[in-house]
Design a protein around this motif. Structure first.
Motif, short mmCIF file in Angstrom:
data_model
loop_
_atom_site.label_atom_id
_atom_site.label_comp_id
_atom_site.label_asym_id
_atom_site.label_seq_id
_atom_site.Cartn_x
_atom_site.Cartn_y
_atom_site.Cartn_z
N MET A 92 32.92 -36.14 -95.79
CA MET A 92 33.55 -35.45 -94.84
C MET A 92 34.61 -34.31 -95.48
O MET A 92 34.92 -33.42 -95.09
N LEU A 93 35.51 -35.24 -96.29
CA LEU A 93 36.51 -34.44 -97.11
C LEU A 93 35.86 -33.12 -97.96
O LEU A 93 36.55 -32.05 -97.78
N ASP A 94 34.90 -33.56 -98.58
CA ASP A 94 34.17 -32.55 -99.43
C ASP A 94 33.95 -31.16 -98.47
O ASP A 94 33.88 -30.02 -98.92
N PHE A 95 33.18 -31.49 -97.38
CA PHE A 95 33.02 -30.51 -96.31
C PHE A 95 34.26 -29.66 -95.67
O PHE A 95 34.09 -28.60 -95.87
N HIS A 96 35.48 -30.37 -95.64
CA HIS A 96 36.73 -29.88 -95.24
C HIS A 96 37.00 -28.93 -96.25
O HIS A 96 37.54 -27.88 -96.12
N LYS A 97 37.01 -29.29 -97.71
CA LYS A 97 37.50 -28.58 -98.56
C LYS A 97 36.41 -27.24 -99.11
O LYS A 97 36.92 -26.17 -99.17
N ALA A 98 35.17 -27.46 -98.99
CA ALA A 98 34.22 -26.39 -99.16
C ALA A 98 34.26 -25.40 -98.03
O ALA A 98 34.22 -24.16 -98.46
N ASN A 99 34.65 -25.77 -96.83
CA ASN A 99 34.85 -24.60 -95.92
C ASN A 99 36.36 -24.27 -95.96
O ASN A 99 36.68 -23.51 -94.81
N ASN A 100 37.35 -24.55 -96.60
CA ASN A 100 38.58 -24.12 -96.56
C ASN A 100 39.35 -24.31 -95.01
O ASN A 100 40.07 -23.38 -94.67
N ALA A 101 39.01 -25.53 -94.59
CA ALA A 101 39.40 -25.78 -93.19
C ALA A 101 40.73 -26.31 -93.02
O ALA A 101 41.28 -26.98 -94.06
N ASP A 102 41.39 -26.04 -92.00
CA ASP A 102 42.68 -26.61 -91.64
C ASP A 102 42.56 -27.86 -90.91
O ASP A 102 43.12 -28.77 -91.21
N VAL A 103 41.28 -27.79 -89.92
CA VAL A 103 41.06 -29.17 -89.46
C VAL A 103 39.53 -29.23 -89.41
O VAL A 103 38.66 -28.27 -89.14
N THR A 104 39.16 -30.59 -89.64
CA THR A 104 37.70 -30.72 -89.58
C THR A 104 37.76 -31.98 -88.49
O THR A 104 38.30 -32.91 -88.56
N ILE A 105 36.63 -31.66 -87.45
CA ILE A 105 36.56 -32.77 -86.64
C ILE A 105 34.87 -33.18 -86.77
O ILE A 105 34.01 -32.57 -86.71
N ALA A 106 35.04 -34.58 -86.84
CA ALA A 106 33.18 -35.08 -86.97
C ALA A 106 32.92 -34.97 -85.58
O ALA A 106 33.48 -35.52 -84.54
N VAL A 107 31.69 -34.55 -85.43
CA VAL A 107 31.01 -34.53 -84.14
C VAL A 107 29.57 -34.84 -84.30
O VAL A 107 28.97 -35.21 -85.25
N MET A 108 29.15 -35.41 -83.15
CA MET A 108 27.68 -35.95 -82.98
C MET A 108 26.98 -35.58 -81.86
O MET A 108 27.64 -35.58 -80.86
N PRO A 109 25.70 -35.00 -81.80
CA PRO A 109 25.09 -34.54 -80.68
C PRO A 109 24.81 -35.61 -79.91
O PRO A 109 24.36 -36.75 -80.03
N VAL A 110 25.11 -35.46 -78.50
CA VAL A 110 24.79 -36.48 -77.31
C VAL A 110 24.08 -36.13 -76.37
O VAL A 110 23.61 -34.77 -76.24
#
Length: 424
Positions: free
Chosen positions: A138-156
């Motif tokens: 998840m942290l790698d995803f945050h860095k790759a997207n140059n994000a300020d906030v990453t929220i873990a989500v899942m389909p419901v």
């Protein structure tokens, strides 16, 4: 100066009122799960398995057992000179003293703790979810997207979406809209309450919102960051995740562990779940006992029949007793001749001989219909049930009860029996 790339802040102060008598004496993250574990073991194990070695655990409600369980973090390899696990209760300040009033307020009150590690990123976790997740991915995803906030989500399922914070994303996973428990959701991507913040963004938001009453991530911090034009992205997770916040979901999650091919596997070598284990003797199964598709904890003594159940450490099940579709927690004792069906029996409960649970019609609980539902019988810890009584569905019992508490030897479906001094 100490420098940590990412630290975790684990929110574990919740009362868990929807678990009723199970959390009358203990915080929800310290409730037993899966026989030998406690709920908080799962996020703590995820942290160390993901290489996150600095975890602040924010406690508040009934913290004694939680604090004792965590100790100095040895089972999770979090007993470290720099970092490791630190329990962070609310504390008195020189000007004013206040409890944690919301998820973000709790984090704000521990700014000094976070600053002492000078982190690049802060991972916000909840202490009451059952799942396995590699936060490093998840942290790698945050860095790759140059994000300020990453929220873990899942389909419901769409019909359940209004129970959650919902995000709407574009083709690049960037969040274009955030809705907190909307009546008419625009998507089915639900926030899991797991966030990675770039530290400067989190600190600025918390300081700005410090006077917001009951300051919360979903209601206040995330919308604030969105309004400020920060880059919010959604990290989609498709594994097993369960919020065990209701008696029904808690019972279901335990029962799912004993499926022939469990959806959530506790036996994987590469992603172990660690816990604080006491030194107790091995289990004993007598020659007349019958066991089918169940988890049996260490130190359990089984003389009766157990089917499709989760039995905790040190549990005693007497001769001729039948336990089906039930959760029996640590050191509970089930007398001879009992029939325990679809029940949750908490720690140190003593059930007399020939008690029958989950009888009668499935009628709503009169006191708390939204809590004591799902057709379950729930008995809180340290309770005593006298011999030869029958207990109905959607019932709750807490305390040392006597035959006089059961008119005609029965607690009818939908009734609640809480002895004076115990909490419902």
């Amino acid at each position: 100066m100490i420098k940590k790339e990412m630290i975790a802040m684990l929110l574990a102060g919740g009362q868990g009122s929807r678990l009723g008598v199970l959390t009358a004496k203990v915080a929800k993250p310290a409730v037993a799960f899966g026989g030998k574990y406690r709920i908080i073991d799962f996020p703590l194990s995820n942290c160390i398995n993901s290489g996150v070695d600095t975890v602040g655990v924010l406690t508040q409600y009934q913290p004694l057992r939680l604090n004792t369980h965590i100790g100095i973090g040895i089972p999770w390899d979090l007993d470290r000179n720099i970092g490791g696990v630190t329990v962070l209760p609310p504390y008195e300040k020189s000007e004013n003293s206040e409890w944690y009033t919301g998820t973000a307020n709790a984090i704000y009150q521990n700014l000094n703790y976070m600053e002492s590690f000078n982190p690049e990123y802060v991972l916000i976790l909840s202490g009451d979810h059952i799942y396995k997740m590699d936060y490093e991915v998840m942290l790698d995803f945050h860095k790759a997207n140059n994000a300020d906030v990453t929220i873990a989500v899942m389909p419901v399922p769409m019909e359940e979406a209004s129970r959650f914070g919902i995000v709407v994303t574009d083709d690049n996973a960037q969040i274009t809209e955030f809705q907190e428990k909307p009546e008419h959701p625009s998507s089915n991507l639900a926030s899991m309450g797991i966030y990675i913040f770039s530290w400067k963004v989190l600190k600025e938001a918390l300081v700005t919102l410090k006077d917001q009453s009951n300051c919360d991530f979903g209601k206040h911090v995330i919308p604030y960051c969105f309004e400020q034009g920060k880059k919010l992205v959604a990290y989609e997770y498709n594994g097993y995740w369960k919020d065990v916040g209701t008696l029904g979901s808690y019972w279901e999650a335990n029962m799912e562990l004993i499926d022939i091919i469990p959806e959530f596997n506790l036996y994987e070598e590469f992603w172990k779940i660690y816990t604080s284990s006491e030194i107790i003797p091995p289990q004993y199964i007598s020659s007349e006992a019958k066991i089918g598709k169940s988890i049996i904890g260490d130190g359990a003594e089984i003389y009766g029949e157990v089917e499709n159940s989760v039995i905790g450490p040190g549990v005693f099940i007497g001769k001729g007793a039948v336990v089906r579709d039930s959760i029996i927690m640590k050191e509970a004792s089930i007398g001879a001749g009992c029939v325990i069906d679809r029940s949750i029996i908490a720690e140190n409960v003593k059930v007399g001989e020939n008690v029958v649970t989950n009888v009668g019609e499935d009628v709503p609980n009169k006191l708390k219909p939204k809590v004591y539902s799902f057709g379950l019988t729930t008995i809180g810890e340290d309770s005593v049930i006298p011999a030869n009584v029958k207990i109905g569905k959607n019932t709750a019992i807490s305390g040392e009860t006597t035959p006089e508490d059961y008119p005609d030897g029965v607690l009818e479906s939908g009734e609640t029996l809480i002895k004076e001094g115990d909490l419902a």
